[in-house]
Motif scaffolding. Structure first.
Motif, PDB file in Angstrom:
ATOM      1  N   ASP A 178      -3.868   4.285  -0.621  1.00  0.00           N
ATOM      2  CA  ASP A 178      -4.192   5.718  -0.697  1.00  0.00           C
ATOM      3  C   ASP A 178      -3.541   6.308  -1.943  1.00  0.00           C
ATOM      4  O   ASP A 178      -2.322   6.450  -2.015  1.00  0.00           O
ATOM      5  CB  ASP A 178      -3.706   6.434   0.564  1.00  0.00           C
ATOM      6  CG  ASP A 178      -4.098   7.904   0.571  1.00  0.00           C
ATOM      7  OD1 ASP A 178      -4.859   8.332  -0.326  1.00  0.00           O
ATOM      8  OD2 ASP A 178      -3.639   8.637   1.465  1.00  0.00           O
ATOM      9  N   LYS A 197      -7.573  -0.382  -0.465  1.00  0.00           N
ATOM     10  CA  LYS A 197      -7.234   0.553   0.611  1.00  0.00           C
ATOM     11  C   LYS A 197      -5.964   1.361   0.331  1.00  0.00           C
ATOM     12  O   LYS A 197      -5.589   2.212   1.132  1.00  0.00           O
ATOM     13  CB  LYS A 197      -7.079  -0.197   1.933  1.00  0.00           C
ATOM     14  CG  LYS A 197      -6.026  -1.293   1.916  1.00  0.00           C
ATOM     15  CD  LYS A 197      -6.072  -2.093   3.203  1.00  0.00           C
ATOM     16  CE  LYS A 197      -5.085  -3.259   3.183  1.00  0.00           C
ATOM     17  NZ  LYS A 197      -5.177  -4.088   4.390  1.00  0.00           N
ATOM     18  N   ASN A 230      -4.552   9.321  -3.280  1.00  0.00           N
ATOM     19  CA  ASN A 230      -4.775  10.773  -3.336  1.00  0.00           C
ATOM     20  C   ASN A 230      -3.471  11.537  -3.518  1.00  0.00           C
ATOM     21  O   ASN A 230      -3.449  12.610  -4.132  1.00  0.00           O
ATOM     22  CB  ASN A 230      -5.473  11.249  -2.061  1.00  0.00           C
ATOM     23  CG  ASN A 230      -6.915  10.787  -1.992  1.00  0.00           C
ATOM     24  OD1 ASN A 230      -7.756  11.243  -2.762  1.00  0.00           O
ATOM     25  ND2 ASN A 230      -7.200   9.864  -1.088  1.00  0.00           N
ATOM     26  N   ASN A 244       0.801  -1.237   0.000  1.00  0.00           N
ATOM     27  CA  ASN A 244       0.000   0.000   0.000  1.00  0.00           C
ATOM     28  C   ASN A 244       0.826   1.275   0.000  1.00  0.00           C
ATOM     29  O   ASN A 244       0.264   2.374   0.015  1.00  0.00           O
ATOM     30  CB  ASN A 244      -0.976   0.030   1.186  1.00  0.00           C
ATOM     31  CG  ASN A 244      -1.965  -1.111   1.149  1.00  0.00           C
ATOM     32  OD1 ASN A 244      -2.447  -1.468   0.078  1.00  0.00           O
ATOM     33  ND2 ASN A 244      -2.250  -1.698   2.297  1.00  0.00           N
TER      34      ASN A 244
END
Length: 326
Positions: free
Chosen positions: A53, A51, A55, A18
């Motif tokens: 991220d 999940k 952004n 992640n």
């Protein structure tokens, strides 16, 4: 093949557990420059769990992020699964440029994608430009860094891998907005990769170190490396090494600086007993301050050094350690 069929710059943002690899932010910085020249969109592709991220990719300049989601498929470094999903996405988006980080994984995935798309790929680029014909010029060293090859592809998408630390990271603007599109992954039928256990030999990352103290083949034994380690510790840095020293088996490849190792841009780089082969210089010559210690006054390392010390490093390094401690 009409170039008008293709539009946009696509950056592959590699993730592991992640966490997005920082090379993606460097590619977005260069990608923004290219997309403005071409007057097209800057896109990013992330393949990973839901999940993850993504952004941050918007904050770093991407107009659109395509997040191909699957918890299982992308939980292991299966190049075939990644390549298959990227080929599908690229086939739908038709970007004219695709950029990959030249990480260990990126170097494995990118050529598979290029082969499946029947297009060209230039590896380990040091610069990328758009020429007067609006084509991508891919620049990379050749012949032991003695020339810079300028390469163009006749096919689309035009693909390149770029080494980590080659470009500056795109500036971060948390007020930026963009579109995040989530897509379902294509099921992989390869099932060729299974992670049984993760082993970590050394927890080091010299590419991000602010101080690197590198040792060359002048180091005679593993015992002698202790003074290099002590100097690096005193300066809050990491230990680097030339390829020649790595090949002796005295230190692992994780420490290797150079074209076939890691590229570093620390605030201070101290070269101890390193002559300065072109492949090594390519990996450290953009350091802010370079200090070279070598008993050969004609060593090529002195041509790029800000401070040169001609002498026996077995006498000089202990003196530096004592001076720092005092």
């Amino acid at each position: 093949m009409e170039v008008k069929e293709y539009s946009g710059v696509l950056v592959f943002a590699e993730q592991n557990k992640n966490a997005i690899h920082k090379v993606a932010y460097e590619l977005l910085g260069k990608g923004r420059e290219l997309s403005e020249k071409l007057q097209c969109r800057l896109m990013a592709a992330v393949l990973g769990p839901d999940k993850t991220d993504v952004n941050e990719l918007i904050y770093r300049g991407a107009d659109t992020v395509y997040h191909v989601c699957d918890e299982k498929i992308f939980s292991v470094p299966d190049e075939i699964a990644y390549a298959g999903n990227l080929v599908k996405l690229i086939g739908e988006l038709k970007p004219e440029i695709c950029l990959f980080g030249a990480t260990s994984f990126g170097r494995s995935v990118a050529p598979r994608v290029a082969a499946m798309l029947e297009t060209g790929l230039t590896a380990d680029c040091t610069d990328l430009k758009i020429d007067d014909d609006m084509k991508l010029v891919q620049i990379r060293p050749a012949f032991s860094e003695n020339i810079l090859a300028h390469i163009k592809s006749d096919n689309y998408p035009q693909m390149a891998t770029v080494r980590y630390k080659e470009f500056e990271e795109a500036s971060r603007d948390q007020s930026r907005t963009g579109e995040i599109i989530k897509l379902e992954a294509v099921l992989s039928s390869s099932n060729t990769v299974e992670v049984l256990e993760e082993l970590s030999i050394e927890d080091i990352n010299i590419a991000d170190a602010h101080v690197v103290v590198s040792a060359g083949v002048a180091v005679k034994s593993a015992e002698d490396l202790k003074m290099i380690n002590e100097l690096a510790d005193l300066l809050g840095g990491q230990v680097g090494a030339s390829r020649a020293l790595v090949e002796t088996g005295l230190i692992s490849k994780a420490h290797q600086v150079g074209y076939s190792g890691s590229r570093v841009k620390p605030t201070v780089y101290i070269a101890c007993g390193i002559s300065g082969a072109p492949q090594h210089l390519a990996g450290m010559k953009e350091s802010d301050v370079i200090i070279a210690i070598n008993n050969d006054p004609s060593a090529p390392i002195f041509n790029v050094a800000d401070y040169s010390i001609v002498g026996d490093m077995y006498k000089i390094i202990p003196e530096l350690i004592r001076a720092i401690k005092n």
